[in-house]
Motif scaffolding. Structure first.
Motif, PDB file in Angstrom:
ATOM      1  N   PHE A  72       1.051  -1.182  -0.001  1.00 55.82           N
ATOM      2  CA  PHE A  72       0.087  -0.090   0.082  1.00 55.82           C
ATOM      3  C   PHE A  72       0.789   1.239   0.069  1.00 55.82           C
ATOM      4  N   LYS A  73       1.976   1.047   0.824  1.00 53.74           N
ATOM      5  CA  LYS A  73       2.879   2.370   1.070  1.00 53.74           C
ATOM      6  C   LYS A  73       3.482   2.700  -0.442  1.00 53.74           C
ATOM      7  N   ARG A  74       4.002   1.744  -1.247  1.00 54.46           N
ATOM      8  CA  ARG A  74       4.226   1.822  -2.762  1.00 54.46           C
ATOM      9  C   ARG A  74       3.501   2.426  -3.643  1.00 54.46           C
ATOM     10  N   CYS A  75       2.100   1.804  -3.501  1.00 47.69           N
ATOM     11  CA  CYS A  75       1.320   2.293  -4.339  1.00 47.69           C
ATOM     12  C   CYS A  75       1.083   3.829  -4.316  1.00 47.69           C
ATOM     13  N   THR A  76       0.708   4.183  -2.895  1.00 51.30           N
ATOM     14  CA  THR A  76       0.299   5.412  -2.983  1.00 51.30           C
ATOM     15  C   THR A  76       1.630   6.297  -2.992  1.00 51.30           C
ATOM     16  N   LEU A  77       2.841   5.854  -3.060  1.00 52.11           N
ATOM     17  CA  LEU A  77       3.940   6.745  -3.141  1.00 52.11           C
ATOM     18  C   LEU A  77       3.890   7.029  -4.782  1.00 52.11           C
ATOM     19  N   ASP A  78       3.742   5.849  -5.364  1.00 55.62           N
ATOM     20  CA  ASP A  78       3.533   6.165  -7.142  1.00 55.62           C
ATOM     21  C   ASP A  78       2.688   7.214  -7.501  1.00 55.62           C
ATOM     22  N   ILE A  79       1.428   7.057  -6.626  1.00 54.91           N
ATOM     23  CA  ILE A  79       0.305   7.963  -7.162  1.00 54.91           C
ATOM     24  C   ILE A  79       0.726   9.353  -6.739  1.00 54.91           C
ATOM     25  N   ILE A  80       1.171   9.733  -5.731  1.00 54.36           N
ATOM     26  CA  ILE A  80       1.613  11.092  -5.046  1.00 54.36           C
ATOM     27  C   ILE A  80       2.924  11.474  -5.955  1.00 54.36           C
ATOM     28  N   CYS A  81       3.776  10.699  -6.390  1.00 52.34           N
ATOM     29  CA  CYS A  81       5.000  11.299  -7.397  1.00 52.34           C
ATOM     30  C   CYS A  81       4.484  11.728  -8.542  1.00 52.34           C
ATOM     31  N   GLU A  82       3.346  10.799  -9.117  1.00 51.78           N
ATOM     32  CA  GLU A  82       2.926  11.049 -10.544  1.00 51.78           C
ATOM     33  C   GLU A  82       2.059  12.373 -10.274  1.00 51.78           C
ATOM     34  N   THR A  83       1.254  12.418  -9.379  1.00 51.63           N
ATOM     35  CA  THR A  83       0.053  13.665  -9.471  1.00 51.63           C
ATOM     36  C   THR A  83       0.824  14.858  -8.709  1.00 51.63           C
ATOM     37  N   ALA A  84       1.561  14.777  -7.852  1.00 46.75           N
ATOM     38  CA  ALA A  84       2.257  15.943  -7.347  1.00 46.75           C
ATOM     39  C   ALA A  84       3.331  16.676  -8.237  1.00 46.75           C
ATOM     40  N   MET A  85       4.546  15.624  -8.728  1.00 43.61           N
ATOM     41  CA  MET A  85       5.561  15.998  -9.244  1.00 43.61           C
ATOM     42  C   MET A  85       5.465  15.780 -10.760  1.00 43.61           C
ATOM     43  N   GLY A  86       4.606  14.917 -11.273  1.00 46.80           N
ATOM     44  CA  GLY A  86       4.572  14.712 -12.590  1.00 46.80           C
ATOM     45  C   GLY A  86       5.769  13.514 -13.008  1.00 46.80           C
ATOM     46  N   GLN A 103      13.793  21.351 -10.816  1.00 46.63           N
ATOM     47  CA  GLN A 103      14.451  21.886 -11.907  1.00 46.63           C
ATOM     48  C   GLN A 103      14.311  21.193 -13.216  1.00 46.63           C
ATOM     49  N   GLU A 104      14.089  19.836 -13.371  1.00 45.35           N
ATOM     50  CA  GLU A 104      13.805  19.301 -14.497  1.00 45.35           C
ATOM     51  C   GLU A 104      12.609  19.540 -15.198  1.00 45.35           C
ATOM     52  N   ARG A 105      11.703  19.770 -14.145  1.00 48.52           N
ATOM     53  CA  ARG A 105      10.219  19.924 -14.622  1.00 48.52           C
ATOM     54  C   ARG A 105      10.086  21.352 -15.166  1.00 48.52           C
ATOM     55  N   LYS A 106      10.883  22.462 -14.632  1.00 46.71           N
ATOM     56  CA  LYS A 106      10.967  23.789 -15.146  1.00 46.71           C
ATOM     57  C   LYS A 106      11.223  23.816 -16.660  1.00 46.71           C
ATOM     58  N   GLU A 107      12.664  22.972 -16.755  1.00 49.18           N
ATOM     59  CA  GLU A 107      13.255  23.045 -17.983  1.00 49.18           C
ATOM     60  C   GLU A 107      12.193  22.272 -19.171  1.00 49.18           C
ATOM     61  N   ARG A 158      -2.325  16.611 -18.790  1.00 49.68           N
ATOM     62  CA  ARG A 158      -2.602  16.558 -17.429  1.00 49.68           C
ATOM     63  C   ARG A 158      -1.318  17.387 -16.632  1.00 49.68           C
ATOM     64  N   LYS A 159      -1.884  18.306 -15.952  1.00 43.78           N
ATOM     65  CA  LYS A 159      -0.714  19.025 -15.157  1.00 43.78           C
ATOM     66  C   LYS A 159      -0.669  18.471 -13.583  1.00 43.78           C
ATOM     67  N   ALA A 160       0.672  18.218 -13.222  1.00 44.12           N
ATOM     68  CA  ALA A 160       0.812  17.704 -11.851  1.00 44.12           C
ATOM     69  C   ALA A 160       0.625  18.927 -10.919  1.00 44.12           C
ATOM     70  N   PHE A 161       0.681  18.530  -9.688  1.00 39.46           N
ATOM     71  CA  PHE A 161       0.463  19.831  -8.538  1.00 39.46           C
ATOM     72  C   PHE A 161       1.649  20.743  -8.879  1.00 39.46           C
ATOM     73  N   LEU A 162       3.038  20.199  -9.098  1.00 38.52           N
ATOM     74  CA  LEU A 162       4.239  21.095  -9.262  1.00 38.52           C
ATOM     75  C   LEU A 162       4.080  21.821 -10.548  1.00 38.52           C
ATOM     76  N   ASP A 163       3.311  21.506 -11.420  1.00 34.59           N
ATOM     77  CA  ASP A 163       3.226  22.222 -12.728  1.00 34.59           C
ATOM     78  C   ASP A 163       2.185  23.326 -12.596  1.00 34.59           C
ATOM     79  N   LEU A 164       1.229  23.127 -11.626  1.00 38.37           N
ATOM     80  CA  LEU A 164       0.275  24.389 -11.508  1.00 38.37           C
ATOM     81  C   LEU A 164       1.256  25.265 -10.369  1.00 38.37           C
TER      82      LEU A 164
END
Length: 529
Positions: free
Chosen positions: A196-210, A274-278, A292-298
């Motif tokens: 469960f921890k690995r699943c939610t980590l995958d989700i938050i990394c993609e939704t928060a940081m893209g 930094q990578e996302r900004k570039e 689809r924009k991640a939280f970081l993109d917003l």
């Protein structure tokens, strides 16, 4: 040994000189507590160390100790061989001294409401300072003007239309989770919590940081371990006042381990920013708007358009949501599965609902409309959060006096500067609000039951102006994962005290994993429509 003692004494003298104003403030608060809270009971305390010398070192034993104190001092009830506190005139309030610092614990809706509904008392106490060294002063730890500004700025990023964009991420990772645990089908009990921890980590990394870190596929698990250790270390720092002295903090090795893990997690997020900004600059505005924009993109868009956020401001918020967005949801998902494994009649009722919504096709991806129809599933999640709220304690440093009108008729004045700690789990076990409060019962969240209950008796996402900004995100994520899981599997939970008793840290977690047994649902198990 003499050298160590000399260093500690010298450091204490240094602290007294440098922190003279804080010491005067602490003396003022202590004097006020002696005047205002003389009728409030709590565990025995000694000068300087308070009650910390009584704390059990073993986390499992500590849970029994805290529960016993809550029964004895919050509610005046005897349990575990304790004798109810004499002259306990004020139910719902307990005074606990951690070192020389007084903390008042609030456990009933009448006591909780005046603190959480205040627009003024929104600051975090000094116990969160160590947490701030990790995630900075983002939305979780900031206060006053900065908090109000950040909250107003970030609220639109959790609008329902944006959360909808994250739904495919939930669905895809829910399916990966269901496939990952398949190797345990028809096997013995296993610890499901790491899945469960690995699943939610995958989700938050993609939704928060893209980014896709693919923790479920065995990658980047060092981040999971780092967050786990930081949480454990910060919790120990909060509990044991001798760790507040830096020489002891570092001599124990905890200080060095904490710094190392914080550095790793912070640098990971800075690199992604930094990578996302570039990447966004390369794509251009028009191209990025179609994705689809991640939280970081917003946040980067806000930075570019308004110029109100620095890179470090963004890092604070991303780190905050990385922590809160995967630890809390993994706890909620895991405990819901655990409880349904203890109550097979509730599990069968849930699976009947899922069969009615999805039919017999377990591999059919859910739609948003499907998830909305899963009302009993939502009740199961909410009841699990009542029994085991992901955030076991909600703390405030009072900026002004708070008067509590207790049912006994007394007025209790909590002085400004005092740390007030709200206990969601105590409020959620109040027998006045919950019939048979220690029994798991999703029907507690029928419409009629909710209407007749004080809303401050159920606060897993906090309440008032500083409630959880991501609660809709969390609920949708949990419903998506759990609907996928229970369409495929039946669960049986290991009936032991250890498996049923979580330990409180920053986030409530299982003491020794979550031991469950699963089997694949057969066609005969499905409801005939």
């Amino acid at each position: 040994m003499i050298i160590v003692i000399s260093i500690v004494i010298g450091y204490v003298i240094y602290l007294v000189v440098v922190n003279f104003q804080q010491i005067l403030e602490l003396w003022r608060i202590n004097r006020k507590c002696a005047q205002n809270l003389s009728m409030v009971n709590g565990p025995p305390a000694l000068p300087l160390v308070g009650s910390a010398h009584l704390f059990k070192w073993n986390p499992y034993a500590f849970t029994f100790q805290m529960e016993g104190w809550a029964q004895k001092y919050l509610f005046g009830r005897a349990k575990y061989g304790e004798i109810a506190a004499p002259n306990n005139e004020v139910d719902g309030i307990m005074l606990l001294w951690i070192g020389p610092v007084p903390i008042v614990f609030l456990g009933t809706s009448e006591c909780i409401r005046p603190v959480l509904e205040s627009n003024t008392n929104i600051s975090k106490p000094s116990q969160y300072d160590k947490m701030s060294e990790w995630i900075g002063t983002g939305l979780l730890t900031s206060t006053h003007e900065k908090w109000f500004h950040r909250r107003k700025m970030l609220t639109p990023t959790f609008h329902f239309t944006i959360i909808q964009d994250y739904f495919p991420v939930f669905v895809r990772n829910a399916e990966v989770l269901a496939d990952a645990v398949e190797l345990h089908v028809d096997g013995d009990y296993f610890d499901a919590f790491p899945y469960f921890k690995r699943c939610t980590l995958d989700i938050i990394c993609e939704t928060a940081m893209g980014i896709q870190v693919n923790a479920q596929l065995g990658h980047n698990n060092e981040y999971v371990h780092a967050v786990k250790r930081i949480s454990e270390i910060v919790w120990n720092h909060m509990k044991f006042p001798w760790l507040w002295l830096k020489p002891i903090w570092y001599l124990t090795g905890l200080g060095f381990e904490f710094d190392r893990n914080v550095r790793m997690t912070n640098n990971f997020v800075r690199k992604v920013i930094q990578e996302r900004k570039e990447l966004l600059n390369e794509d251009g505005n028009e191209a990025s708007e179609k994705k689809r924009k991640a939280f970081l993109d917003l946040l980067l868009t806000i930075q570019k358009e308004e110029g109100t956020l620095s890179d470090e401001d963004i890092r604070e918020e991303v780190d905050t949501f990385m922590f809160e967005g995967h630890d809390t949801t993994s706890s909620g998902i895991g405990f819901t599965i655990l409880w349904l494994g203890f109550y097979p009649e509730c599990q069968k009722k849930l699976q009947k609902e899922l069969d009615e919504v999805f039919g017999f096709e377990t591999n059919q991806p859910p739609s948003m409309d499907d998830i909305k129809k899963c009302s009993y599933l939502e009740k199961c999640i909410k009841e699990s959060l009542r029994m085991f709220p992901s955030v076991p304690l909600i703390a405030r440093r009072l900026s002004e006096d708070v008067t509590i009108n207790h049912p006994s008729g007394q007025k209790i004045v909590l002085p400004a500067g005092l740390a007030a700690c709200v206990s969601p789990i105590a409020a959620a076990r109040d027998p006045r609000a919950w019939p048979d409060p220690d029994t798991y019962n999703p029907d507690n969240f029928d419409i009629d039951a909710i209407a007749g209950r004080d809303p401050y008796a159920y606060i897993p996402f906090s309440a008032g102006p500083r409630n959880c900004i991501g609660q809709k995100f969390a609920l949708l994520e949990q419903k998506t994962i759990l609907s996928t899981f229970f369409r495929k599997y039946e669960v049986e939970s290991l009936q032991t005290e250890e498996n049923l008793r979580p330990v409180p840290e920053l986030i409530l977690r299982p003491y020794n994993g979550m031991k469950i047994k699963i089997k694949r649902r057969e066609a005969a198990d499905y409801v005939v429509l």
